[in-house]
Motif scaffolding. Structure first.
Motif, PDB file in Angstrom:
ATOM      1  N   LEU A  17       0.952  -1.242  -0.003  1.00  0.00           N
ATOM      2  CA  LEU A  17      -0.120   0.032   0.066  1.00  0.00           C
ATOM      3  C   LEU A  17       0.450   1.236  -0.546  1.00  0.00           C
ATOM      4  CD1 LEU A  17      -2.727  -0.968   1.934  1.00  0.00           C
ATOM      5  CD2 LEU A  17      -2.671  -0.722  -0.114  1.00  0.00           C
ATOM      6  N   ASN A  18       2.531   0.765   0.738  1.00  0.00           N
ATOM      7  CA  ASN A  18       3.135   2.230   0.806  1.00  0.00           C
ATOM      8  C   ASN A  18       3.646   2.547  -0.678  1.00  0.00           C
ATOM      9  OD1 ASN A  18       2.508   3.061   3.308  1.00  0.00           O
ATOM     10  ND2 ASN A  18       3.956   1.860   3.765  1.00  0.00           N
ATOM     11  N   THR A  19       4.151   1.066  -1.096  1.00  0.00           N
ATOM     12  CA  THR A  19       4.514   2.181  -3.020  1.00  0.00           C
ATOM     13  C   THR A  19       3.397   2.533  -3.796  1.00  0.00           C
ATOM     14  OG1 THR A  19       4.029  -0.760  -3.620  1.00  0.00           O
ATOM     15  CG2 THR A  19       6.547   0.257  -2.217  1.00  0.00           C
ATOM     16  N   GLU A  20       2.113   1.594  -3.197  1.00  0.00           N
ATOM     17  CA  GLU A  20       1.161   2.552  -4.294  1.00  0.00           C
ATOM     18  C   GLU A  20       0.329   3.780  -4.048  1.00  0.00           C
ATOM     19  OE1 GLU A  20      -0.669   1.278  -6.697  1.00  0.00           O
ATOM     20  OE2 GLU A  20      -0.017  -0.403  -6.880  1.00  0.00           O
ATOM     21  N   VAL A  21       0.596   4.178  -3.127  1.00  0.00           N
ATOM     22  CA  VAL A  21       0.331   5.755  -1.772  1.00  0.00           C
ATOM     23  C   VAL A  21       1.660   6.280  -2.641  1.00  0.00           C
ATOM     24  CG1 VAL A  21       0.512   7.290  -0.346  1.00  0.00           C
ATOM     25  CG2 VAL A  21      -0.895   5.324   0.005  1.00  0.00           C
ATOM     26  N   ASP A  22       3.022   5.832  -2.872  1.00  0.00           N
ATOM     27  CA  ASP A  22       4.760   6.543  -3.276  1.00  0.00           C
ATOM     28  C   ASP A  22       4.073   6.948  -4.405  1.00  0.00           C
ATOM     29  OD1 ASP A  22       4.996   7.122  -0.620  1.00  0.00           O
ATOM     30  OD2 ASP A  22       6.519   5.362  -0.833  1.00  0.00           O
ATOM     31  N   ILE A  24       1.077   7.122  -6.760  1.00  0.00           N
ATOM     32  CA  ILE A  24      -0.234   7.546  -6.635  1.00  0.00           C
ATOM     33  C   ILE A  24       0.559   9.707  -6.583  1.00  0.00           C
ATOM     34  CG2 ILE A  24      -1.877   8.361  -6.025  1.00  0.00           C
ATOM     35  CD1 ILE A  24      -3.049   5.992  -5.867  1.00  0.00           C
ATOM     36  N   ARG A  25       1.684  10.130  -5.582  1.00  0.00           N
ATOM     37  CA  ARG A  25       1.980  10.944  -5.410  1.00  0.00           C
ATOM     38  C   ARG A  25       2.473  11.278  -6.305  1.00  0.00           C
ATOM     39  NH1 ARG A  25       3.102   9.546   0.841  1.00  0.00           N
ATOM     40  NH2 ARG A  25       1.766  10.063   1.402  1.00  0.00           N
ATOM     41  N   ASP A  26       3.641  10.742  -6.826  1.00  0.00           N
ATOM     42  CA  ASP A  26       4.614  10.524  -8.336  1.00  0.00           C
ATOM     43  C   ASP A  26       4.206  11.311  -9.717  1.00  0.00           C
ATOM     44  OD1 ASP A  26       6.638  10.336  -6.314  1.00  0.00           O
ATOM     45  OD2 ASP A  26       7.447   8.269  -6.849  1.00  0.00           O
ATOM     46  N   PHE A  27       2.834  10.465  -9.469  1.00  0.00           N
ATOM     47  CA  PHE A  27       2.098  10.928 -10.772  1.00  0.00           C
ATOM     48  C   PHE A  27       1.581  11.689 -10.755  1.00  0.00           C
ATOM     49  CE2 PHE A  27      -1.911  10.376 -12.799  1.00  0.00           C
ATOM     50  CZ  PHE A  27      -1.419  10.774 -14.026  1.00  0.00           C
ATOM     51  N   ALA A  28       0.823  12.222  -9.280  1.00  0.00           N
ATOM     52  CA  ALA A  28       0.321  13.631  -9.202  1.00  0.00           C
ATOM     53  C   ALA A  28       1.429  15.161  -9.267  1.00  0.00           C
ATOM     54  CB  ALA A  28      -0.441  13.547  -7.502  1.00  0.00           C
ATOM     55  N   LYS A  29       2.617  14.909  -8.611  1.00  0.00           N
ATOM     56  CA  LYS A  29       3.274  15.882  -8.786  1.00  0.00           C
ATOM     57  C   LYS A  29       3.792  16.239 -10.624  1.00  0.00           C
ATOM     58  CE  LYS A  29       6.347  14.987  -4.468  1.00  0.00           C
ATOM     59  NZ  LYS A  29       6.975  14.638  -4.250  1.00  0.00           N
ATOM     60  N   VAL A  30       3.582  14.893 -11.310  1.00  0.00           N
ATOM     61  CA  VAL A  30       3.770  15.107 -12.679  1.00  0.00           C
ATOM     62  C   VAL A  30       2.690  15.909 -13.319  1.00  0.00           C
ATOM     63  CG1 VAL A  30       4.440  13.746 -14.891  1.00  0.00           C
ATOM     64  CG2 VAL A  30       5.268  13.183 -12.392  1.00  0.00           C
ATOM     65  N   CYS A  31       1.601  15.320 -12.991  1.00  0.00           N
ATOM     66  CA  CYS A  31       0.573  16.207 -13.286  1.00  0.00           C
ATOM     67  C   CYS A  31       0.070  17.490 -13.411  1.00  0.00           C
ATOM     68  CB  CYS A  31      -1.095  15.529 -13.041  1.00  0.00           C
ATOM     69  SG  CYS A  31      -1.341  13.771 -13.666  1.00  0.00           S
ATOM     70  N   MET A  32       0.924  17.993 -12.027  1.00  0.00           N
ATOM     71  CA  MET A  32       0.591  19.519 -11.702  1.00  0.00           C
ATOM     72  C   MET A  32       1.935  20.204 -12.013  1.00  0.00           C
ATOM     73  SD  MET A  32      -1.559  19.834  -9.115  1.00  0.00           S
ATOM     74  CE  MET A  32      -1.088  21.047  -8.799  1.00  0.00           C
ATOM     75  N   GLU A  33       3.053  19.386 -12.720  1.00  0.00           N
ATOM     76  CA  GLU A  33       4.267  20.149 -13.019  1.00  0.00           C
ATOM     77  C   GLU A  33       3.824  20.261 -14.954  1.00  0.00           C
ATOM     78  OE1 GLU A  33       7.272  18.099 -13.187  1.00  0.00           O
ATOM     79  OE2 GLU A  33       7.640  18.276 -10.364  1.00  0.00           O
ATOM     80  N   ASP A  34       3.027  19.302 -15.257  1.00  0.00           N
ATOM     81  CA  ASP A  34       2.475  19.360 -16.550  1.00  0.00           C
ATOM     82  C   ASP A  34       1.224  21.020 -16.586  1.00  0.00           C
ATOM     83  OD1 ASP A  34       4.060  17.610 -17.467  1.00  0.00           O
ATOM     84  OD2 ASP A  34       2.418  16.396 -17.430  1.00  0.00           O
ATOM     85  N   LEU A  35       0.568  20.555 -15.887  1.00  0.00           N
ATOM     86  CA  LEU A  35      -0.432  21.694 -15.543  1.00  0.00           C
ATOM     87  C   LEU A  35       0.279  22.907 -15.444  1.00  0.00           C
ATOM     88  CD1 LEU A  35      -3.420  22.354 -15.702  1.00  0.00           C
ATOM     89  CD2 LEU A  35      -3.658  22.583 -12.629  1.00  0.00           C
ATOM     90  N   LYS A  36       1.036  23.230 -14.512  1.00  0.00           N
ATOM     91  CA  LYS A  36       1.390  24.881 -14.205  1.00  0.00           C
ATOM     92  C   LYS A  36       2.513  25.376 -15.442  1.00  0.00           C
ATOM     93  CE  LYS A  36       2.719  23.996  -9.353  1.00  0.00           C
ATOM     94  NZ  LYS A  36       4.359  23.657  -8.210  1.00  0.00           N
ATOM     95  N   MET A  37       3.044  23.884 -16.252  1.00  0.00           N
ATOM     96  CA  MET A  37       3.766  24.493 -17.703  1.00  0.00           C
ATOM     97  C   MET A  37       2.849  25.054 -18.669  1.00  0.00           C
ATOM     98  SD  MET A  37       6.845  24.428 -17.233  1.00  0.00           S
ATOM     99  CE  MET A  37       7.553  24.521 -19.395  1.00  0.00           C
ATOM    100  N   SER A  38       1.619  24.579 -19.086  1.00  0.00           N
ATOM    101  CA  SER A  38       0.702  24.576 -19.617  1.00  0.00           C
ATOM    102  C   SER A  38      -0.248  25.904 -19.231  1.00  0.00           C
ATOM    103  CB  SER A  38      -0.474  23.859 -19.296  1.00  0.00           C
ATOM    104  OG  SER A  38      -1.308  23.485 -18.783  1.00  0.00           O
ATOM    105  N   LEU A  39      -0.187  26.572 -18.245  1.00  0.00           N
ATOM    106  CA  LEU A  39      -0.478  27.816 -17.827  1.00  0.00           C
ATOM    107  C   LEU A  39       0.052  28.943 -18.145  1.00  0.00           C
ATOM    108  CD1 LEU A  39      -2.446  26.795 -14.259  1.00  0.00           C
ATOM    109  CD2 LEU A  39      -2.924  27.187 -16.229  1.00  0.00           C
TER     110      LEU A  39
END
Length: 161
Positions: A17-22, A24-39
């Motif tokens: 579960l800890n690895t799954e959560v990690d 998911i967190r990494d994926f969320a960080k990448v998505c946030m960075e992509d969103l910031k770049m697109s803005l």
């Protein structure tokens, strides 16, 4: 022994579960960075410049708009009051959505009120008379039906004898 097995199984599940959560967190960080770049990217490109709007043409070639209101009224005879008209020697003025007699004519306000009251009274009497006529027509229809039934009975009795 069974307890130890369950405990070690729970530890493995928690680690999974800890690895799954990690991840998911990494994926969320990448998505946030992509969103910031697109803005940060410009929406209209670097060379956005709207077309210049041509100046408006003059609405009127007349110089009447330069005159003040009183001068226009004197020169042109324009009156900006409510519309009015004269019919049959009586002047009517349109105010608050109704035509009102301005000159008063030969009719007083009391006379108008009396006529309105009489009109209402006559309308009520008319409605009463219409109701009475309907009742009389119903009564006549009923009597006619009864008469025809009695006439048929008489003919049936005559034919039997």
């Amino acid at each position: 022994m069974c307890f130890r097995m369950e405990h070690s199984h729970l530890r493995g599940t928690a680690a999974l579960l800890n690895t799954e959560v990690d991840s998911i967190r990494d994926f969320a960080k990448v998505c946030m960075e992509d969103l910031k770049m697109s803005l940060k990217l410009p929406r209209f490109g670097k060379s956005f410049s709207p077309k210049k709007i041509p100046p408006r043409k003059s609405a009127s070639l007349s110089n009447l708009h330069t005159l003040d209101r009183s001068t226009r009224e004197l020169e042109l005879g324009l009156e900006y009051g409510p519309p009015s008209m004269t019919i049959g020697g009586q002047t009517l003025k349109f105010e608050d959505g109704q035509w009102i007699s301005e000159s008063g004519g030969n009719v007083s306000v009391r006379e108008v009120e009396r006529i309105k009251k009489k009109n209402l009274q006559l309308e009520e009497e008319n409605n009463t008379l219409k109701l009475k006529i309907e009742i009389l027509i119903d009564m006549l229809t009923e009597s006619t039906v009864e008469y025809h039934l009695m006439e048929k009975e008489v003919e049936d009795i005559k034919s039997q004898h």
